[in-house]
Design a protein around this motif. Sequence first.
Motif, mmCIF file in Angstrom:
data_model
loop_
_atom_site.group_PDB
_atom_site.id
_atom_site.type_symbol
_atom_site.label_atom_id
_atom_site.label_comp_id
_atom_site.label_asym_id
_atom_site.label_seq_id
_atom_site.Cartn_x
_atom_site.Cartn_y
_atom_site.Cartn_z
ATOM 1 N N VAL A 211 -7.765 8.794 9.349
ATOM 2 C CA VAL A 211 -6.929 7.892 10.133
ATOM 3 C C VAL A 211 -5.596 7.628 9.442
ATOM 4 O O VAL A 211 -4.529 7.671 10.069
ATOM 5 N N PHE A 212 -5.607 7.383 8.140
ATOM 6 C CA PHE A 212 -4.360 7.103 7.431
ATOM 7 C C PHE A 212 -3.550 8.370 7.184
ATOM 8 O O PHE A 212 -2.314 8.327 7.165
ATOM 9 N N ARG A 213 -4.229 9.494 7.021
ATOM 10 C CA ARG A 213 -3.505 10.764 6.862
ATOM 11 C C ARG A 213 -2.716 11.107 8.121
ATOM 12 O O ARG A 213 -1.646 11.714 8.059
ATOM 13 N N ASN A 214 -3.262 10.730 9.273
ATOM 14 C CA ASN A 214 -2.606 11.032 10.549
ATOM 15 C C ASN A 214 -1.678 9.919 11.023
ATOM 16 O O ASN A 214 -1.052 10.030 12.074
ATOM 17 N N MET A 215 -1.572 8.854 10.261
ATOM 18 C CA MET A 215 -0.801 7.680 10.665
ATOM 19 C C MET A 215 0.665 7.845 10.293
ATOM 20 O O MET A 215 1.001 8.424 9.265
ATOM 21 N N SER A 216 1.555 7.336 11.135
ATOM 22 C CA SER A 216 2.981 7.373 10.838
ATOM 23 C C SER A 216 3.300 6.489 9.636
ATOM 24 O O SER A 216 2.497 5.645 9.232
ATOM 25 N N MET A 217 4.497 6.673 9.064
ATOM 26 C CA MET A 217 4.897 5.836 7.941
ATOM 27 C C MET A 217 4.980 4.370 8.361
ATOM 28 O O MET A 217 4.609 3.472 7.597
ATOM 29 N N GLU A 218 5.434 4.127 9.563
ATOM 30 C CA GLU A 218 5.531 2.737 10.028
ATOM 31 C C GLU A 218 4.147 2.112 10.155
ATOM 32 O O GLU A 218 3.945 0.945 9.817
ATOM 33 N N GLY A 219 3.198 2.884 10.641
ATOM 34 C CA GLY A 219 1.829 2.386 10.722
ATOM 35 C C GLY A 219 1.242 2.113 9.352
ATOM 36 O O GLY A 219 0.552 1.114 9.140
ATOM 37 N N ARG A 220 1.536 2.994 8.394
ATOM 38 C CA ARG A 220 1.053 2.790 7.022
ATOM 39 C C ARG A 220 1.652 1.513 6.423
ATOM 40 O O ARG A 220 0.987 0.803 5.664
ATOM 41 N N MET A 221 2.905 1.223 6.751
ATOM 42 C CA MET A 221 3.519 -0.009 6.257
ATOM 43 C C MET A 221 2.801 -1.237 6.821
ATOM 44 O O MET A 221 2.586 -2.222 6.102
ATOM 45 N N THR A 222 2.431 -1.187 8.082
ATOM 46 C CA THR A 222 1.675 -2.290 8.682
ATOM 47 C C THR A 222 0.370 -2.519 7.921
ATOM 48 O O THR A 222 0.005 -3.656 7.607
ATOM 49 N N VAL A 223 -0.323 -1.440 7.616
ATOM 50 C CA VAL A 223 -1.611 -1.534 6.925
ATOM 51 C C VAL A 223 -1.430 -2.090 5.515
ATOM 52 O O VAL A 223 -2.135 -3.028 5.099
ATOM 53 N N CYS A 224 -0.494 -1.525 4.749
ATOM 54 C CA CYS A 224 -0.282 -1.990 3.371
ATOM 55 C C CYS A 224 0.225 -3.428 3.354
ATOM 56 O O CYS A 224 -0.108 -4.194 2.448
ATOM 57 N N ASN A 225 1.019 -3.799 4.341
ATOM 58 C CA ASN A 225 1.497 -5.173 4.463
ATOM 59 C C ASN A 225 0.337 -6.158 4.456
ATOM 60 O O ASN A 225 0.398 -7.224 3.831
ATOM 61 N N MET A 226 -0.739 -5.806 5.140
ATOM 62 C CA MET A 226 -1.854 -6.727 5.294
ATOM 63 C C MET A 226 -2.952 -6.536 4.256
ATOM 64 O O MET A 226 -3.990 -7.193 4.315
ATOM 65 N N ALA A 227 -2.723 -5.660 3.274
ATOM 66 C CA ALA A 227 -3.655 -5.582 2.145
ATOM 67 C C ALA A 227 -3.748 -6.947 1.473
ATOM 68 O O ALA A 227 -4.798 -7.332 0.944
ATOM 69 N N ILE A 228 -2.644 -7.688 1.500
ATOM 70 C CA ILE A 228 -2.612 -9.042 0.934
ATOM 71 C C ILE A 228 -3.630 -9.942 1.623
ATOM 72 O O ILE A 228 -4.283 -10.780 0.993
ATOM 73 N N GLU A 229 -3.758 -9.786 2.932
ATOM 74 C CA GLU A 229 -4.684 -10.647 3.687
ATOM 75 C C GLU A 229 -6.137 -10.269 3.431
ATOM 76 O O GLU A 229 -7.055 -10.990 3.840
ATOM 77 N N ALA A 230 -6.357 -9.153 2.759
ATOM 78 C CA ALA A 230 -7.713 -8.780 2.320
ATOM 79 C C ALA A 230 -7.956 -9.209 0.881
ATOM 80 O O ALA A 230 -8.975 -8.857 0.292
#
Length: 473
Positions: A211-230
């Motif tokens: 899923v992350f390999r196929n994800m756009s850079m913008e999508g990856r930024m959304t995911v890493c942004n919310m690593a904090i919330e985990a």
Amino acid sequence: MAGKTLYDKLFDDHLVRKNDDGSALIYIDRQVLHEVTSPQAFEGLRIANRKPWRLDANIATPDHNVPTTERSGGVTEIVDPVSRIQVTTLDDNCDEFGIVEFKMNDQRQGIVHVMAPEQGAILPGVTAVCGDSHTATLGALGALAHGVGTSEVEHVLATQCLITKKMRNMLVRVDGELGLGVTPKDVVLHVIGVIGTAGGTGFAIEFGGDVFRNMSMEGRMTVCNMAIEAGARVGLVAVDQITVDYVEGRPFAPKGAHWDAAVASWQRLVSDSDAEFDETVIVNGAEIEPQVTWGTSPEMVVGISDQVPNPANEADQVKVDGINRALEYMGLAADQNITDIKLDRVFIGSCTNSRIEDLRDAAKVVEGRQVADTIIQALVVPGSGLVKEQAEAEGLDKIFVAAGLEWREPGCSMCLAMNPDKLGAGEHCASTSNRNFEGRQGFGGRTHLVSPAMAAAAAVTGHFIDVRELISQ
């Protein structure tokens, strides 16, 4: 000897020295500054009669306090005196110390975590800090990036180094293929629901799998942004061709032979095949549906087809108490269908979801439709002046305005109650931001975290609806 994780490589590449107490000194390649956490740092430099160690390693822009309504009059017309002082102070400090700043009416101004990668100021393999926890966003580029406190902002300005402790490694692997209408925001909300808001505490989380390999850079930024919330301080995605393509040609990116050398060096910015992670979490992407938070923590999240949890079904008294408190604050009932939650406001923006891809997703949903009569306000706030320009070139602004949404200037806006865009007490908001604790968007405000597509769907229906019902029509 086992191979290294991406985090281990980044940390070791920047290690200056290890200390006997377990701490370490690491070199920082880039610091991003904004108006909220930098004033005390600059004042500290003055008091100590110091100057920044490397001017060109710093870049600044105002974002938290800037108004998102018409602002051609400049900083002097910011109504709130505290906000005006903070923005003016950043301007004055950057002018005095010689730091590059994209000021409020500069087209390149924007939310720090949007502006910095957009300019190529964050490159794969670098270390980056900012006085904002969501700096983890930048880890999507294969950079070691995290937030720091005000005293650390000063320390990095003065020394270009940071005292820190090494984190443990967690791999979150999401395999399979995402279904229709399921976005990066849904993926990361689901992950947080699985591991909890403390699940990543003490870890640097690397996001891997199909899923992350196929994800756009913008999508990856959304995911890493919310690593904090985990609970993590760092989120990372390995460097690949998607990373390289995103960085190429940006203003601060290397050029010519330097570019070729950089790309060659970036190929090692992946976890080795035999690297050992301290913990691994595996999720089936095909099982994820559009997500909605119902409570006052990002881990209080369910799929759109679900119901609000019932505390009677919990054996853990701590969880029972947490659910009861959240239900009371949010004004919801146990076992209530998520689709029965009525909305008052909609916010599409923030460092999580204000990039062009996010705006395109939202525009697809609202095009040809109208904001529901019951919605008091629906805001669309681009993450930077350049995102705004691109959206307008594509006609997205016209789609939003025709549907009854407000098209704003770039800034943090309603993500947090630090500017004129706020929730009223008791109001429910479908928000594409990252935090939903009590009062985050305004005193007594009730925040539901969703994707841009889900927020757009809520705007045109007045309540939560499975966006797949709209985009499949």
